[in-house]
Enzyme design. Structure first.
Site, PDB file in Angstrom:
ATOM      1  N   GLU A 364       0.833  -1.200   0.000  1.00 40.54           N
ATOM      2  CA  GLU A 364       0.000   0.000   0.000  1.00 40.54           C
ATOM      3  C   GLU A 364       0.870   1.253   0.000  1.00 40.54           C
ATOM      4  O   GLU A 364       1.814   1.362   0.787  1.00 40.54           O
ATOM      5  CB  GLU A 364      -0.885   0.054   1.248  1.00 40.54           C
ATOM      6  N   CYS A 365       0.557   2.201  -0.836  1.00 34.73           N
ATOM      7  CA  CYS A 365       1.138   3.544  -0.843  1.00 34.73           C
ATOM      8  C   CYS A 365       2.667   3.508  -0.747  1.00 34.73           C
ATOM      9  O   CYS A 365       3.339   3.174  -1.716  1.00 34.73           O
ATOM     10  CB  CYS A 365       0.526   4.386   0.272  1.00 34.73           C
TER      11      CYS A 365
END
Length: 476
Positions: A364-365
Site C-alpha cells: 500500500e502507498c
C-alpha cells in the site's frame, strides 16, 4: 424441639445437603443477576472532541486531556474518527495507548459499534478525536464526526478557536447547537484565549445560547502539533513529549476535567460477541514495520492474525525477508529514508527473489513506492528501489491527492482511502486489475497494479470487516 431437629439432620444427611445446595444455587443466581444489572447500567465518561473547522485545536485539547488523565492514573482509551494514521501515533505518545480508528465510510455501522464496545470494556474513559469540521463527511454529513457521535450516542465537546472573536461567537455556537437536534453538544472549550477577561465574553455568549462553557486553552507558541506532517517519522515523535506536557498543564489549569467527565457519562453495553475460534492455520505473514513503513490499522493486523502467525521485519535494517507465505508492505515515509532503503541491497535482493519465486505480496502507498523502479525526491534526485514494477514515483511536483475509495475486484467491493503527495511516472504498460471510484462512486485514476502474485496500490485498504482480507487475497 430443637434437639429433635438436629437429630433429624444427623440421621438424614441428604436433607441437609439438598437444603445447602438450594441456598448455594440461590446465592449464585442473585450474584449473577446483580452482576448482569451492573453490566447493563455500566457507565463511563465518553466524548468526541470536535470543531467547526480543521486546525481549530482538536489535537491540542485531545493530547492535553489524554496526558492529564494518564497523569491522574485514569485509564483513558483514545480513538480517531476517520482514516488518519498520524493522530493515533500522537495518542500513543500522550497516554501510551494507541488510538483506534473509527471510520463510518470504511466500516459498517455494526462492525464499528462492535469494535468500540470491545475496546471500552476495560478502560475508564473514551476520548475520540474528531476529523475536519464537525459535519464534514464524504457526502454532506455522511461519515462525519457528527454522524459518529450520533451512532455511538455520545456527547460532543466542541473546540472553538476564539483568538480573534469575543461575543460574536454566540451565533456560531447557536448554529452548531441547533443545526442537528439529534446531536448532543455537551459543551465548548475555547482555544487560544489568554486572559480571563476575554474568556468572560465567551462565557456570556455560551450562557445566552444555552451551551456549557468548559474552559479555555491559552495560546502556547511552543506547543504546535503538526496535523498532517508528511515529513514526520516515528523516531521524531518523542520530540513532542514536552509540548504534550505543557498542553496537559494548561488543561489542568484552565479546563474543569472532573465536571467535563461527569457531563459525558454514558452507558457501555456488555460485550456480546463470542471469542474467535482457536487458530488452526499454519500461514505465516511478514509485516514491514520500521521508521519508513508504519501506516497500518490495528484492525488490519487483527485480521491478519486470524489467518496465521505474524512476524515483523524491517526493510531498512534487516538483510533478508523472514520465511513467510504473505508479505505485507504498508504505507509510511519511504521518501524520508531513501538513502537507507537504496543502500540495503541485501533486502532488495531478498524481496526480488521472493517475488520471482511466486511469493505473495500486498503493498500500500509507501510500500508500493518501494516496489517501483525508483523514487525521485523533492530535490529531483533519483534513488533506486526494487524494480518489481517498471514505474517510478516522484515527489515532484508535490501535489496532494486524497479521498475515500471504492475498489471493485472479482465482483466484491472493498473500501479504503488515499493520502499522498507523490505521483506515479510511466505506469502505462503495467498490468492493472479491478475498478476504483471515489466516495460518490465516480471513476478515479487510481490503480491496482499486478505482477505475478504481487498486488500494489496507492490505496490504504481497511480489512477489518469479515471476509474483506480474504477477498483481497483472492485477487492476489
Amino acid at each position: 424441639m430443637m434437639r429433635s431437629f438436629y437429630q433429624y439432620l444427623l440421621y438424614h444427611p441428604s436433607f441437609f445437603a439438598k437444603q445447602l445446595q438450594f441456598l448455594v444455587c440461590l446465592c449464585l443466581y442473585f450474584t449473577t443477576y446483580i452482576h448482569s444489572l451492573l453490566l447493563i447500567v455500566m457507565k463511563k465518561p465518553q466524548f468526541i472532541v470536535a470543531a467547526p473547522t480543521s486546525n481549530a485545536g482538536k489535537t491540542s485539547l485531545t493530547l492535553g486531556l489524554l496526558r492529564a488523565c494518564k497523569n491522574r492514573g485514569i485509564d483513558i482509551q483514545p480513538f480517531k474518527s476517520g482514516p488518519d494514521y498520524i493522530d493515533p501515533m500522537f495518542h500513543q505518545l500522550a497516554c501510551h495507548k494507541t488510538g483506534i480508528n473509527l471510520d463510518l465510510f470504511m466500516m459498517e455501522q455494526a462492525h464499528l459499534q462492535a469494535n468500540y464496545t470491545h475496546c471500552m470494556q476495560v478502560p475508564e474513559v473514551a476520548c475520540i478525536e474528531g476529523v475536519m469540521g464537525l459535519f464534514d463527511g464524504s457526502i454532506k454529513a455522511e461519515g462525519s464526526t457528527a454522524a459518529l457521535a450520533k451512532l455511538l450516542d455520545i456527547p460532543v465537546i466542541l473546540v472553538v478557536d476564539a483568538q480573534a472573536v469575543a461575543y460574536s461567537v454566540a451565533p456560531l455556537l447557536y448554529g452548531f447547537k441547533n443545526f442537528d437536534p439529534d446531536l448532543n453538544l455537551a459543551g465548548v472549550v475555547f482555544n487560544r484565549v489568554n486572559s480571563e477577561s476575554h474568556y468572560q465574553f465567551l462565557i456570556d455568549a455560551c450562557h445566552d445560547v444555552g451551551v456549557v462553557p468548559l474552559g479555555r486553552l491559552p495560546f502556547l507558541s511552543n506547543c504546535e502539533i503538526p496535523s498532517r506532517h508528511l515529513g514526520l517519522s516515528i523516531d521524531q515523535l518523542p520530540q513532542y513529549n514536552g509540548a504534550i506536557d505543557e498542553l496537559a498543564k494548561a488543561v489542568e489549569q484552565h479546563v474543569p476535567i472532573d465536571p467535563l467527565l461527569d457531563l459525558c457519562m454514558r452507558a457501555i453495553e456488555p460485550l456480546q460477541t463470542t471469542p474467535p475460534p482457536p487458530l488452526v492455520s499454519t500461514m505465516k505473514i511478514a509485516v514491514a514495520r520500521d521508521e519508513a513503513f508504519n501506516f497500518c490499522y490495528q484492525q488490519n493486523i487483527d485480521a491478519f492474525r486470524q489467518l496465521g502467525k505474524i512476524v515483523f521485519f524491517s526493510p531498512l535494517h534487516d538483510s533478508a525477508l523472514p520465511t513467510a507465505d504473505l508479505i505485507y508492505l504498508p504505507g509510511g515515509y519511504p521518501e524520508c529514508y531513501l538513502h537507507e532503503l537504496a543502500a540495503n541491497d541485501a533486502m532488495q535482493q531478498s524481496i526480488k527473489e521472493y517475488v520471482e519465486a511466486s511469493g505473495h505480496i500486498f503493498a500500500e502507498c509507501g510500500g508500493m513506492m518501494y516496489l517501483g523502479k525508483s523514487i525521485i525526491d523533492e530535490a529531483g534526485k533519483t534513488f533506486k528501489m526494487m524494480g518489481v514494477f517498471d514505474f517510478s514515483t516522484s515527489m515532484l511536483p508535490k501535489k496532494l491527492k486524497m479521498g475515500y475509495r471504492r475498489i471493485y475486484v472479482n465482483g466484491t467491493e472493498l473500501k479504503g482511502h488515499e493520502f499522498h503527495y507523490s505521483t506515479i511516472v510511466n505506469d502505462e504498460n503495467i498490468t492493472t486489475i479491478g475498478r476504483v471510484g471515489n466516495a460518490r462512486n465516480q471513476k478515479v485514476d487510481s490503480q491496482l497494479y499486478k505482477y505475478k502474485n504481487v498486488l500494489a496500490s496507492y490505496i490504504h485498504f481497511y480489512l477489518g470487516e469479515a471476509n474483506q482480507l480474504q477477498h483481497l487475497l483472492d485477487a492476489i
